[in-house]
Motif scaffolding. Sequence first.
Motif, PDB file in Angstrom:
ATOM      1  N   MET A   1       0.851  -1.187   0.000  1.00 31.98           N
ATOM      2  CA  MET A   1       0.000   0.000   0.000  1.00 31.98           C
ATOM      3  C   MET A   1       0.890   1.242   0.000  1.00 31.98           C
ATOM      4  O   MET A   1       1.827   1.346   0.774  1.00 31.98           O
ATOM      5  N   THR A   2       0.519   2.161  -0.942  1.00 33.82           N
ATOM      6  CA  THR A   2       1.319   3.377  -1.069  1.00 33.82           C
ATOM      7  C   THR A   2       0.814   4.447  -0.109  1.00 33.82           C
ATOM      8  O   THR A   2      -0.396   4.737  -0.069  1.00 33.82           O
ATOM      9  N   ARG A   3       1.702   4.967   0.631  1.00 33.32           N
ATOM     10  CA  ARG A   3       1.340   6.042   1.557  1.00 33.32           C
ATOM     11  C   ARG A   3       1.483   7.392   0.871  1.00 33.32           C
ATOM     12  O   ARG A   3       2.418   7.625   0.114  1.00 33.32           O
ATOM     13  N   LYS A   4       0.489   8.286   1.149  1.00 34.31           N
ATOM     14  CA  LYS A   4       0.561   9.630   0.577  1.00 34.31           C
ATOM     15  C   LYS A   4       1.667  10.432   1.245  1.00 34.31           C
ATOM     16  O   LYS A   4       1.903  10.298   2.452  1.00 34.31           O
ATOM     17  N   PRO A   5       2.330  11.230   0.472  1.00 32.56           N
ATOM     18  CA  PRO A   5       3.379  12.075   1.092  1.00 32.56           C
ATOM     19  C   PRO A   5       2.742  13.094   2.025  1.00 32.56           C
ATOM     20  O   PRO A   5       1.578  13.483   1.857  1.00 32.56           O
ATOM     21  N   PRO A   6       3.434  13.506   3.023  1.00 34.89           N
ATOM     22  CA  PRO A   6       2.870  14.502   3.948  1.00 34.89           C
ATOM     23  C   PRO A   6       2.571  15.807   3.217  1.00 34.89           C
ATOM     24  O   PRO A   6       3.196  16.124   2.208  1.00 34.89           O
ATOM     25  N   PRO A   7       1.595  16.544   3.719  1.00 41.00           N
ATOM     26  CA  PRO A   7       1.241  17.826   3.072  1.00 41.00           C
ATOM     27  C   PRO A   7       2.436  18.762   3.019  1.00 41.00           C
ATOM     28  O   PRO A   7       3.228  18.855   3.950  1.00 41.00           O
ATOM     29  N   GLN A   8       2.519  19.441   1.903  1.00 39.95           N
ATOM     30  CA  GLN A   8       3.578  20.422   1.717  1.00 39.95           C
ATOM     31  C   GLN A   8       2.964  21.834   1.682  1.00 39.95           C
ATOM     32  O   GLN A   8       1.799  22.019   1.335  1.00 39.95           O
ATOM     33  N   HIS A   9       3.775  22.820   2.028  1.00 45.98           N
ATOM     34  CA  HIS A   9       3.300  24.204   1.942  1.00 45.98           C
ATOM     35  C   HIS A   9       2.968  24.553   0.499  1.00 45.98           C
ATOM     36  O   HIS A   9       3.715  24.209  -0.428  1.00 45.98           O
ATOM     37  N   GLY A  10       1.851  25.205   0.313  1.00 48.18           N
ATOM     38  CA  GLY A  10       1.376  25.526  -1.034  1.00 48.18           C
ATOM     39  C   GLY A  10       0.300  24.581  -1.493  1.00 48.18           C
ATOM     40  O   GLY A  10      -0.201  24.713  -2.620  1.00 48.18           O
ATOM     41  N   GLU A  11      -0.069  23.584  -0.636  1.00 47.53           N
ATOM     42  CA  GLU A  11      -1.144  22.655  -0.948  1.00 47.53           C
ATOM     43  C   GLU A  11      -2.338  22.924  -0.041  1.00 47.53           C
ATOM     44  O   GLU A  11      -2.182  23.400   1.087  1.00 47.53           O
ATOM     45  N   ARG A  12      -3.534  22.588  -0.554  1.00 43.08           N
ATOM     46  CA  ARG A  12      -4.740  22.796   0.246  1.00 43.08           C
ATOM     47  C   ARG A  12      -4.741  21.873   1.466  1.00 43.08           C
ATOM     48  O   ARG A  12      -5.287  22.233   2.511  1.00 43.08           O
ATOM     49  N   ARG A  13      -4.138  20.708   1.345  1.00 44.85           N
ATOM     50  CA  ARG A  13      -4.084  19.795   2.488  1.00 44.85           C
ATOM     51  C   ARG A  13      -3.389  20.447   3.672  1.00 44.85           C
ATOM     52  O   ARG A  13      -3.766  20.257   4.826  1.00 44.85           O
ATOM     53  N   CYS A  14      -2.361  21.220   3.388  1.00 49.34           N
ATOM     54  CA  CYS A  14      -1.647  21.909   4.469  1.00 49.34           C
ATOM     55  C   CYS A  14      -2.541  22.959   5.120  1.00 49.34           C
ATOM     56  O   CYS A  14      -2.531  23.132   6.337  1.00 49.34           O
ATOM     57  N   TYR A  15      -3.353  23.647   4.286  1.00 50.88           N
ATOM     58  CA  TYR A  15      -4.285  24.650   4.817  1.00 50.88           C
ATOM     59  C   TYR A  15      -5.318  23.992   5.736  1.00 50.88           C
ATOM     60  O   TYR A  15      -5.645  24.506   6.803  1.00 50.88           O
ATOM     61  N   LEU A  16      -5.836  22.813   5.323  1.00 50.85           N
ATOM     62  CA  LEU A  16      -6.843  22.123   6.118  1.00 50.85           C
ATOM     63  C   LEU A  16      -6.291  21.625   7.441  1.00 50.85           C
ATOM     64  O   LEU A  16      -7.054  21.394   8.387  1.00 50.85           O
ATOM     65  N   ARG A  17      -4.998  21.469   7.547  1.00 53.47           N
ATOM     66  CA  ARG A  17      -4.393  21.033   8.802  1.00 53.47           C
ATOM     67  C   ARG A  17      -4.081  22.198   9.722  1.00 53.47           C
ATOM     68  O   ARG A  17      -3.510  22.028  10.783  1.00 53.47           O
ATOM     69  N   GLY A  18      -4.468  23.418   9.272  1.00 48.36           N
ATOM     70  CA  GLY A  18      -4.322  24.569  10.158  1.00 48.36           C
ATOM     71  C   GLY A  18      -3.244  25.548   9.781  1.00 48.36           C
ATOM     72  O   GLY A  18      -3.057  26.576  10.447  1.00 48.36           O
TER      73      GLY A  18
END
Length: 315
Positions: A1-18
């Motif tokens: 199973m492939t794990r997603k890379p951690p959120p990076q700055h400039g991504e919406r995922r990073c914004y959703l984490r606060g």
Amino acid sequence: MTRKPPPQHGERRCYLRGCRRPECVEANKRYCKQYRLATVHAPLRVDASAAVRRLAQWANQGYSHTQIATAAKINAPEVSKLLTGKQTAISLAHARRIQTAHGPSGAPYHAMTDAVGTIRRGRALHAIGYPIYRIAQDIPMNANDLGRLLMLEPATVRQSVANGMTALYQRLSGTPGPSHLAVCAARRLRWESPIAWDDDSIDDPAAIPDVTGFCGTDRGWWTHRIENLPVCPACAQAHADWLAAIKHLPRRERAILVGRAQAQAHNRGAAIAENARELLALGETYETAAARIGVSRNHLQQELLRHPETWKEAA
């Protein structure tokens, strides 16, 4: 199973984490805009031409950008941008608000009116002891701007200033002010007090200050001299015309006419004041007493102030 890379700055995922770094905030905005375009069929912004025409109609009536913004329920900077052409598109919600608004209410802030009445009222209040800054506080208006208005006599003034001056004049014109310096300054500038103006004619550009009750006539000139009042230009001109008209008469006849005119002006004011006090004592009002004597209410009040009650009348 492939794990997603951690959120990076400039991504919406990073914004959703606060994270609230600028690049993350921008990424979230970009995503929301794309989502709206994909799911909502109504346009985000529409052409502002119709809204600008409606805003310009109110602006041409003299309403300020703040008054227009309040009526349309949008912010004043947006009104300014639309009217100056800096913004050509507008949100659909704001376009609907502008088109359905009833328009600003109250006096247009930038509407202009004749300045004659405002200048006369301001000078009259200054002449009875109200400093310029005190008058300006209640209009409301900047004191320096009011000073320039009273001194330079512009042709027009804002309607809101005229309304404020009228209300203040109605409230204070019957009460002397606290400043003796203001009285002296107005006397030096030859500004007339409220007693020289009738409420019905103070806004009339053709009206002249009637200090004596006969200003603009030769009798007014004699009354000025007898009562030790500064002679107004209208009375000075009337007296000059009267002297020119009798210049051809013999010296003795001219002297008789001059003496008669002086005596008439000297006696009439005291007689008016005495008769008025008798009528007021009998229950007459100022208006009815003035009508029975045959003078204006303004003239009657002037003579009562000019000829105080003597001990003989009181007795």
